[in-house]
Scaffold this motif. Structure first.
Motif, PDB file in Angstrom:
ATOM      1  N   ASN A 225      42.651 -41.832  29.778  1.00  0.00           N
ATOM      2  CA  ASN A 225      41.434 -42.598  29.520  1.00  0.00           C
ATOM      3  C   ASN A 225      41.440 -43.193  28.115  1.00  0.00           C
ATOM      4  O   ASN A 225      40.852 -44.258  27.884  1.00  0.00           O
ATOM      5  CB  ASN A 225      40.196 -41.723  29.710  1.00  0.00           C
ATOM      6  CG  ASN A 225      39.861 -41.481  31.168  1.00  0.00           C
ATOM      7  OD1 ASN A 225      40.240 -42.261  32.032  1.00  0.00           O
ATOM      8  ND2 ASN A 225      39.186 -40.395  31.446  1.00  0.00           N
ATOM      9  N   ARG A 226      42.102 -42.529  27.188  1.00  0.00           N
ATOM     10  CA  ARG A 226      42.205 -43.091  25.836  1.00  0.00           C
ATOM     11  C   ARG A 226      43.044 -44.367  25.852  1.00  0.00           C
ATOM     12  O   ARG A 226      42.722 -45.335  25.162  1.00  0.00           O
ATOM     13  CB  ARG A 226      42.824 -42.070  24.889  1.00  0.00           C
ATOM     14  CG  ARG A 226      41.949 -40.839  24.630  1.00  0.00           C
ATOM     15  CD  ARG A 226      42.510 -39.946  23.548  1.00  0.00           C
ATOM     16  NE  ARG A 226      41.711 -38.734  23.426  1.00  0.00           N
ATOM     17  CZ  ARG A 226      42.049 -37.566  23.911  1.00  0.00           C
ATOM     18  NH1 ARG A 226      43.200 -37.435  24.567  1.00  0.00           N
ATOM     19  NH2 ARG A 226      41.264 -36.510  23.769  1.00  0.00           N
ATOM     20  N   VAL A 227      44.106 -44.348  26.645  1.00  0.00           N
ATOM     21  CA  VAL A 227      44.926 -45.558  26.776  1.00  0.00           C
ATOM     22  C   VAL A 227      44.108 -46.674  27.408  1.00  0.00           C
ATOM     23  O   VAL A 227      44.135 -47.827  26.953  1.00  0.00           O
ATOM     24  CB  VAL A 227      46.192 -45.276  27.603  1.00  0.00           C
ATOM     25  CG1 VAL A 227      46.997 -46.558  27.820  1.00  0.00           C
ATOM     26  CG2 VAL A 227      47.067 -44.236  26.908  1.00  0.00           C
ATOM     27  N   THR A 228      43.364 -46.339  28.464  1.00  0.00           N
ATOM     28  CA  THR A 228      42.539 -47.348  29.135  1.00  0.00           C
ATOM     29  C   THR A 228      41.458 -47.880  28.213  1.00  0.00           C
ATOM     30  O   THR A 228      41.143 -49.081  28.220  1.00  0.00           O
ATOM     31  CB  THR A 228      41.893 -46.768  30.407  1.00  0.00           C
ATOM     32  OG1 THR A 228      42.908 -46.169  31.222  1.00  0.00           O
ATOM     33  CG2 THR A 228      41.199 -47.847  31.208  1.00  0.00           C
ATOM     34  N   LEU A 229      40.878 -46.995  27.397  1.00  0.00           N
ATOM     35  CA  LEU A 229      39.860 -47.427  26.444  1.00  0.00           C
ATOM     36  C   LEU A 229      40.466 -48.371  25.400  1.00  0.00           C
ATOM     37  O   LEU A 229      39.833 -49.366  25.015  1.00  0.00           O
ATOM     38  CB  LEU A 229      39.223 -46.219  25.764  1.00  0.00           C
ATOM     39  CG  LEU A 229      38.071 -46.518  24.798  1.00  0.00           C
ATOM     40  CD1 LEU A 229      36.942 -47.242  25.517  1.00  0.00           C
ATOM     41  CD2 LEU A 229      37.554 -45.220  24.169  1.00  0.00           C
ATOM     42  N   GLY A 230      41.689 -48.069  24.966  1.00  0.00           N
ATOM     43  CA  GLY A 230      42.367 -48.976  24.046  1.00  0.00           C
ATOM     44  C   GLY A 230      42.613 -50.328  24.692  1.00  0.00           C
ATOM     45  O   GLY A 230      42.465 -51.377  24.049  1.00  0.00           O
ATOM     46  N   ARG A 231      42.969 -50.317  25.969  1.00  0.00           N
ATOM     47  CA  ARG A 231      43.179 -51.572  26.701  1.00  0.00           C
ATOM     48  C   ARG A 231      41.866 -52.330  26.849  1.00  0.00           C
ATOM     49  O   ARG A 231      41.826 -53.564  26.742  1.00  0.00           O
ATOM     50  CB  ARG A 231      43.785 -51.264  28.070  1.00  0.00           C
ATOM     51  CG  ARG A 231      44.262 -52.472  28.829  1.00  0.00           C
ATOM     52  CD  ARG A 231      45.326 -52.067  29.837  1.00  0.00           C
ATOM     53  NE  ARG A 231      44.875 -51.036  30.739  1.00  0.00           N
ATOM     54  CZ  ARG A 231      44.217 -51.255  31.868  1.00  0.00           C
ATOM     55  NH1 ARG A 231      43.937 -52.499  32.218  1.00  0.00           N
ATOM     56  NH2 ARG A 231      43.860 -50.268  32.647  1.00  0.00           N
ATOM     57  N   ALA A 232      40.774 -51.605  27.086  1.00  0.00           N
ATOM     58  CA  ALA A 232      39.464 -52.241  27.184  1.00  0.00           C
ATOM     59  C   ALA A 232      39.084 -52.903  25.859  1.00  0.00           C
ATOM     60  O   ALA A 232      38.448 -53.970  25.845  1.00  0.00           O
ATOM     61  CB  ALA A 232      38.405 -51.215  27.581  1.00  0.00           C
TER      62      ALA A 232
ATOM     63  N   PHE B 101      45.809 -65.189  21.398  1.00  0.00           N
ATOM     64  CA  PHE B 101      45.307 -64.995  22.757  1.00  0.00           C
ATOM     65  C   PHE B 101      46.376 -64.377  23.647  1.00  0.00           C
ATOM     66  O   PHE B 101      46.129 -63.391  24.352  1.00  0.00           O
ATOM     67  CB  PHE B 101      44.848 -66.335  23.328  1.00  0.00           C
ATOM     68  CG  PHE B 101      44.347 -66.260  24.743  1.00  0.00           C
ATOM     69  CD1 PHE B 101      43.045 -65.907  25.017  1.00  0.00           C
ATOM     70  CD2 PHE B 101      45.194 -66.538  25.811  1.00  0.00           C
ATOM     71  CE1 PHE B 101      42.575 -65.830  26.321  1.00  0.00           C
ATOM     72  CE2 PHE B 101      44.739 -66.471  27.112  1.00  0.00           C
ATOM     73  CZ  PHE B 101      43.429 -66.115  27.373  1.00  0.00           C
ATOM     74  N   VAL B 102      47.575 -64.941  23.605  1.00  0.00           N
ATOM     75  CA  VAL B 102      48.667 -64.441  24.436  1.00  0.00           C
ATOM     76  C   VAL B 102      49.066 -63.031  24.007  1.00  0.00           C
ATOM     77  O   VAL B 102      49.336 -62.161  24.849  1.00  0.00           O
ATOM     78  CB  VAL B 102      49.877 -65.388  24.366  1.00  0.00           C
ATOM     79  CG1 VAL B 102      51.095 -64.768  25.040  1.00  0.00           C
ATOM     80  CG2 VAL B 102      49.539 -66.732  25.010  1.00  0.00           C
ATOM     81  N   GLY B 103      49.086 -62.777  22.699  1.00  0.00           N
ATOM     82  CA  GLY B 103      49.486 -61.462  22.205  1.00  0.00           C
ATOM     83  C   GLY B 103      48.555 -60.358  22.667  1.00  0.00           C
ATOM     84  O   GLY B 103      49.009 -59.319  23.181  1.00  0.00           O
ATOM     85  N   LEU B 104      47.247 -60.555  22.501  1.00  0.00           N
ATOM     86  CA  LEU B 104      46.279 -59.543  22.932  1.00  0.00           C
ATOM     87  C   LEU B 104      46.349 -59.312  24.440  1.00  0.00           C
ATOM     88  O   LEU B 104      46.326 -58.167  24.911  1.00  0.00           O
ATOM     89  CB  LEU B 104      44.867 -59.973  22.534  1.00  0.00           C
ATOM     90  CG  LEU B 104      44.511 -59.959  21.052  1.00  0.00           C
ATOM     91  CD1 LEU B 104      43.104 -60.498  20.833  1.00  0.00           C
ATOM     92  CD2 LEU B 104      44.633 -58.565  20.469  1.00  0.00           C
ATOM     93  N   THR B 105      46.444 -60.415  25.189  1.00  0.00           N
ATOM     94  CA  THR B 105      46.484 -60.292  26.648  1.00  0.00           C
ATOM     95  C   THR B 105      47.761 -59.602  27.110  1.00  0.00           C
ATOM     96  O   THR B 105      47.729 -58.752  28.017  1.00  0.00           O
ATOM     97  CB  THR B 105      46.383 -61.677  27.306  1.00  0.00           C
ATOM     98  OG1 THR B 105      45.213 -62.348  26.830  1.00  0.00           O
ATOM     99  CG2 THR B 105      46.310 -61.553  28.813  1.00  0.00           C
ATOM    100  N   ALA B 106      48.887 -59.948  26.504  1.00  0.00           N
ATOM    101  CA  ALA B 106      50.173 -59.361  26.906  1.00  0.00           C
ATOM    102  C   ALA B 106      50.181 -57.859  26.671  1.00  0.00           C
ATOM    103  O   ALA B 106      50.641 -57.081  27.526  1.00  0.00           O
ATOM    104  CB  ALA B 106      51.311 -60.033  26.149  1.00  0.00           C
ATOM    105  N   VAL B 107      49.661 -57.420  25.527  1.00  0.00           N
ATOM    106  CA  VAL B 107      49.626 -55.976  25.244  1.00  0.00           C
ATOM    107  C   VAL B 107      48.712 -55.270  26.235  1.00  0.00           C
ATOM    108  O   VAL B 107      49.026 -54.177  26.732  1.00  0.00           O
ATOM    109  CB  VAL B 107      49.165 -55.722  23.794  1.00  0.00           C
ATOM    110  CG1 VAL B 107      49.005 -54.222  23.544  1.00  0.00           C
ATOM    111  CG2 VAL B 107      50.166 -56.303  22.809  1.00  0.00           C
TER     112      VAL B 107
END
Length: 257
Positions: A71-78, A101-107
């Protein structure tokens, strides 16, 4: 024991609050880097507040005493999705840097394959974690479809809206909420949506090629949803019409067919 439960619950709430704080810090970093306008700031802050409120309520309802590494990983993705959302909102007034934009989305897309592996390896898979992961995925696809639609056309919004239309339809036809059998094809199509939309959003290819890529993404999604809805409908109909002595055999026969 009650004191321990209260203490653990507070720790869980502290982690969600920390996630909201990190979201604000990311917005501040983006804002100072590109000079983000009011639309981006307001949208990003609304996203952070809504995520914190909904997640806190869900954790309280589930009685979770630990947040868990997945959930911490998912929260970081959120948090990254919140940054992307702010950039898309800001793009209605100004064009955000494509690299950011591309960098944030790709990660965010790469991390989509990490939280599930972490959950399985640590034995912390939960229905809440799976739902959290799915909602973050769905919202990112919606945001990307909004961004791509500005250059390609409003029909792209069908990609982001399809999952929410399915959820709304399930309120009318509850049989749509029945569990589906595991499907590699469904997972592949879902993963491809973000990748294909990101390729189109990067504008590195000619407009006609980008249009074809997005059309492919939509076609695959329609096929995947259509196949699942058909399976659910057939299973529902077979369950209602099969004799009581053979009703339990219907799902297996349908899968085999």
């Amino acid at each position: 024991m009650a004191l321990n439960n209260t203490y653990d619950a507070r720790l869980v709430q502290q982690e969600t609050a920390l996630g909201a704080g990190v979201q604000v810090l990311l917005l501040a970093l983006i804002g100072t880097t590109i000079g983000m306008g009011p639309a981006g700031w307001v949208t990003g802050l609304v996203f952070a507040t809504a995520t914190w409120a909904v997640l806190s309520r869900a954790l309280h309802r589930a009685g979770s005493r630990t947040f868990g590494p997945a959930n911490r990983v998912t929260l970081g993705r959120a948090t990254l999705v919140g940054g992307v959302t702010a950039l898309v909102a800001d793009s209605f007034q100004d064009t955000p840097p494509v690299s950011l934009f591309v960098g944030l989305t790709a990660v965010a897309l790469v991390l989509d394959g990490v939280d599930g592996k972490v959950a399985r390896r640590t034995g912390t898979s939960t229905p809440l974690g799976a739902r959290f992961d799915m909602e973050v995925d769905a919202f990112l696809i919606l945001v990307l479809s909004v961004y791509v639609s500005m250059a390609t056309g409003p029909w792209v919004l069908l990609i982001g809206a399809m999952r929410y239309v399915f959820v709304a339809a399930a309120r009318v036809w509850p049989w749509l909420t029945a569990p589906l059998p595991p499907s590699t094809a469904r997972k592949t199509v879902a993963a491809l949506q973000g990748v294909l939309l990101l390729v189109a959003a990067s504008a590195l290819l000619p407009h006609l090629v980008n249009t074809g890529i997005v059309a492919l993404a939509l076609g695959l999604l329609v096929w995947s949803f259509g196949r699942d809805v058909l399976w659910l409908f057939r299973t529902h109909r077979a369950t209602r019409t099969a004799p009581a002595t053979t009703m339990h055999r219907a799902p297996r026969e349908l899968v085999a067919g």
